[in-house]
Design an enzyme around this catalytic site. Structure first.
Site, PDB file in Angstrom:
ATOM      1  N   HIS A   1      48.374  39.758  31.830  1.00 43.95           N
ATOM      2  CA  HIS A   1      49.144  40.984  32.027  1.00 43.95           C
ATOM      3  C   HIS A   1      49.231  41.255  33.516  1.00 43.95           C
ATOM      4  CE1 HIS A   1      50.495  45.116  31.609  1.00 43.95           C
ATOM      5  NE2 HIS A   1      50.837  44.783  30.378  1.00 43.95           N
TER       6      HIS A   1
ATOM      7  N   ASP B   1      50.525  42.171  22.637  1.00 45.78           N
ATOM      8  CA  ASP B   1      51.288  41.315  21.724  1.00 45.78           C
ATOM      9  C   ASP B   1      50.428  40.333  20.950  1.00 45.78           C
ATOM     10  OD1 ASP B   1      53.904  42.236  22.257  1.00 45.78           O
ATOM     11  OD2 ASP B   1      53.830  41.265  24.208  1.00 45.78           O
TER      12      ASP B   1
HETATM   13  N1  ACO Z   1      48.192  31.235  29.878  1.00 45.64           N
HETATM   14  C1  ACO Z   1      47.711  30.423  30.853  1.00 45.64           C
HETATM   15  N2  ACO Z   1      47.762  30.705  32.172  1.00 45.64           N
HETATM   16  C2  ACO Z   1      48.333  31.865  32.526  1.00 45.64           C
HETATM   17  C3  ACO Z   1      48.837  32.765  31.574  1.00 45.64           C
HETATM   18  C4  ACO Z   1      48.741  32.425  30.212  1.00 45.64           C
HETATM   19  N3  ACO Z   1      49.222  33.240  29.272  1.00 45.64           N
HETATM   20  N4  ACO Z   1      49.349  33.855  32.214  1.00 45.64           N
HETATM   21  C5  ACO Z   1      49.171  33.645  33.529  1.00 45.64           C
HETATM   22  N5  ACO Z   1      48.541  32.438  33.718  1.00 45.64           N
HETATM   23  C6  ACO Z   1      48.118  31.867  34.997  1.00 45.64           C
HETATM   24  C7  ACO Z   1      49.326  31.306  35.769  1.00 45.64           C
HETATM   25  O1  ACO Z   1      49.529  29.940  35.467  1.00 45.64           O
HETATM   26  C8  ACO Z   1      48.898  31.528  37.196  1.00 45.64           C
HETATM   27  O2  ACO Z   1      47.938  30.540  37.510  1.00 45.64           O
HETATM   28  P1  ACO Z   1      47.774  29.989  39.038  1.00 45.64           P
HETATM   29  O3  ACO Z   1      47.555  31.206  39.878  1.00 45.64           O
HETATM   30  O4  ACO Z   1      46.575  29.079  38.962  1.00 45.64           O
HETATM   31  O5  ACO Z   1      49.060  29.298  39.374  1.00 45.64           O
HETATM   32  C9  ACO Z   1      48.161  32.859  37.151  1.00 45.64           C
HETATM   33  O6  ACO Z   1      47.650  32.957  35.800  1.00 45.64           O
HETATM   34  C10 ACO Z   1      49.014  34.079  37.444  1.00 45.64           C
HETATM   35  O7  ACO Z   1      50.176  34.012  36.618  1.00 45.64           O
HETATM   36  P2  ACO Z   1      51.496  34.808  36.946  1.00 45.64           P
HETATM   37  O8  ACO Z   1      52.594  34.330  36.052  1.00 45.64           O
HETATM   38  O9  ACO Z   1      51.754  34.789  38.426  1.00 45.64           O
HETATM   39  O10 ACO Z   1      51.030  36.285  36.564  1.00 45.64           O
HETATM   40  P3  ACO Z   1      51.992  37.503  36.331  1.00 45.64           P
HETATM   41  O11 ACO Z   1      51.201  38.713  36.566  1.00 45.64           O
HETATM   42  O12 ACO Z   1      53.263  37.340  37.073  1.00 45.64           O
HETATM   43  O13 ACO Z   1      52.362  37.310  34.772  1.00 45.64           O
HETATM   44  C11 ACO Z   1      52.553  37.506  32.464  1.00 45.64           C
HETATM   45  C12 ACO Z   1      52.003  38.147  33.749  1.00 45.64           C
HETATM   46  C13 ACO Z   1      54.064  37.259  32.589  1.00 45.64           C
HETATM   47  C14 ACO Z   1      52.318  38.488  31.316  1.00 45.64           C
HETATM   48  C15 ACO Z   1      51.816  36.176  32.213  1.00 45.64           C
HETATM   49  O14 ACO Z   1      50.426  36.398  32.090  1.00 45.64           O
HETATM   50  C16 ACO Z   1      52.348  35.434  30.986  1.00 45.64           C
HETATM   51  O15 ACO Z   1      53.308  34.672  31.100  1.00 45.64           O
HETATM   52  N6  ACO Z   1      51.713  35.652  29.779  1.00 45.64           N
HETATM   53  C17 ACO Z   1      52.177  35.063  28.546  1.00 45.64           C
HETATM   54  C18 ACO Z   1      53.349  35.845  27.993  1.00 45.64           C
HETATM   55  C19 ACO Z   1      52.917  37.190  27.430  1.00 45.64           C
HETATM   56  O16 ACO Z   1      51.965  37.304  26.685  1.00 45.64           O
HETATM   57  N7  ACO Z   1      53.702  38.220  27.780  1.00 45.64           N
HETATM   58  C20 ACO Z   1      53.475  39.586  27.297  1.00 45.64           C
HETATM   59  C21 ACO Z   1      52.954  40.450  28.399  1.00 45.64           C
HETATM   60  S1  ACO Z   1      52.607  42.056  27.821  1.00 45.64           S
HETATM   61  C22 ACO Z   1      54.113  42.750  27.702  1.00 45.64           C
HETATM   62  O17 ACO Z   1      55.030  42.477  28.435  1.00 45.64           O
HETATM   63  C23 ACO Z   1      54.306  43.664  26.663  1.00 45.64           C
END
Ligand code: ACO
Length: 442
Positions: A319, A376
């Protein structure tokens, strides 16, 4: 994060605690520090360009506050979520979705009379114009309900064009949208499966009516179960607002051009559809089903999520704001259990979800990246238990988020300082060059 820089009391430094100093090219300027009611601090850089010629750059708005808002407070470090100051746990335990919607939109909890008249307004506006139903019938059967819902909500402005009529009043438009959104969602489901459209009944509450419209049929009476209705209330309360997330930002940004409420909310629905946002609940179930179909071993999926060369992510994890836990998850898990036990069902996906949650708690990748289940993660299991089809999952999220979108749209409209949203950019394209006629191009 609150106050990431250690606080140095002004008395010790002699500095003005309401001002920061920025030095660029050897010249300094003062930047006001804004303080929120929970101690959050921000630099007000609105005059930065006129003072320094510089803009700020923050892709994804990771560190940018787009507005001041009195609606929802989230503390991602401590896992706190409050609507108008009231903790989500208390609202989930005692409130209804309609009362919470009133709270978000009107900023206070309603009196008995106010709640009764708000509920009555919702009841009065629950039907949709009959011509809209013909409109629905022309979508191909495999059309995703989120695309249909976004279009139909925008179309409400054509069917109910009195939005700008002062006699109509914003309360009627708000009640109309809140009430009809649920009816539109149920119609889109019934039409997509080739069933009769079921009309809402005045004697049912908001949530009971939704279940009735979804599952009543000419051949089978849908028995309304108050425990399931209660669980649905909680489900929607948990989704009702989440400050400046992607879809709410879309609503505010589109609304800043002074479009009508329907058009602004339609843009929110489109943003919510994405799998990184509200579409994640559908993606989580697809992932859990894949794990189940491949024998239930979670290890390869965890390994893939950690592999930098693999785009796979654990859906329902991570998140932008919550970095220790999402306070909605435990409540969501509880309503999954309630629904499954009430309906005497057993869902193997719940066991897989729990195994994933427990394994990642011990895993340094997830700990170091602050990755925990988000709202979610368990929500799809609840929806599956109450027979909501997979492609309706994001629609369920959208119905829940609607009071928040309305509250945020209204707050931004009422804000005298509100401007048209128009970010700047840093241009990285070619420098000025001349047009080359086509016959002279190599
Ligand atoms: N699984 C594995 N690795 C992850 C995940 C995940 N679900 N989410 C983030 N990471 C890792 C990324 O690869 C990145 O790693 P690195 O720094 O080593 O390159 C790091 O964590 C940061 O990720 P970002 O995408 O930059 O984080 P951001 O804050 O932009 O993203 C997000 C948040 C979009 C929710 C992300 O965690 C994600 O894609 N999660 C899965 C989708 C999801 O569940 N979305 C619902 C969110 S809640 C909502 O909107 C209601």
């Amino acid at each position: 994060m609150n106050n990431i820089f250690p606080e140095v009391p002004a008395a010790h430094t002699g500095a003005d605690p309401t001002m920061a100093t920025l030095t660029v090219d050897g010249r300094s300027c003062e930047i006001p520090i804004v303080m929120g009611s929970e101690g959050e601090r921000a630099l007000d850089i609105s005059a930065l360009r006129s003072k320094t010629g510089l803009i700020t750059l923050d892709p994804g708005f990771v560190n940018t506050g787009s507005c001041e808002s009195a609606i929802t407070f989230v503390d991602g470090e401590r896992g706190i979520l409050r609507y108008r100051g009231i903790p989500i746990e208390e609202l989930a335990a005692h409130s209804t979705f309609v009362e919470t919607a009133y709270l978000l939109i009107n900023s206070t909890l309603p009196t008995k009379e106010e709640l009764a008249s708000f509920s009555e307004l919702l009841t009065q506006h629950s039907l949709v114009h009959e011509d809209m139903i013909f409109f629905f019938r022309n979508y191909p059967p495999r059309a995703h309900p989120m695309g249909i819902l976004a279009s139909m909500v925008n179309s409400l402005s054509a069917f109910y064009p009195d939005i700008n009529d002062p006699g109509e009043g914003i309360n009627t438009t708000v009640a109309r949208l809140l009430s009809k959104m649920r009816t539109l969602a149920a119609i889109s489901y019934n039409i997509s499966v080739g069933h009769h459209v079921i009309y809402p009944r005045h004697e049912y509450s908001y949530c009971a009516n939704f279940l009735y419209m979804m599952f009543e049929s000419p051949v089978k009476v849908y028995i309304i179960d108050e425990d399931i209705v209660r669980a649905l209330n909680v489900f929607w309360i948990l989704h009702a607002d989440h400050e400046q997330n992607c879809s709410t930002t879309a609503v505010r940004l589109v609304g800043s051009a002074r479009v009508n409420l329907y058009a602004a909310v339609s843009s929110g629905i489109s943003a919510l559809w994405g799998p990184l946002h509200g579409g994640a609940n559908q993606a989580v179930m697809e992932m859990l089903q894949n794990i189940c179909d491949s024998g239930g071993d979670i290890a390869p999926f965890i390994a893939r999520a950690k592999d930098k060369n693999d785009p796979f992510r654990l859906m329902g994890f991570g998140h932008r704001v919550y970095k220790t836990h999402d306070p909605r998850v435990a409540i969501m898990e509880e309503i999954c259990e309630t629904a499954l036990s009430k309906l005497k069902k057993n869902d193997p996906l719940l066991d897989i979800a729990r195994k994933l949650r427990d394994a990642t708690r011990e895993d340094s990748y997830f700990i170091d990246h602050h990755l925990y289940p988000n709202v979610d993660f368990f929500s799809g299991i609840f929806m599956r238990a109450i027979r909501i089809p997979l492609n309706m999952f994001p629609v369920m999220f959208a119905i829940g988020r609607l009071p928040g979108w309305i509250a945020q749209w209204k707050e931004s409209l009422d804000d005298p300082k509100r401007k048209l949203d128009r970010p700047r950019q840093i241009y990285t394209g070619p420098p000025a060059r001349s047009y080359v006629p086509i016959e002279k191009r190599g």
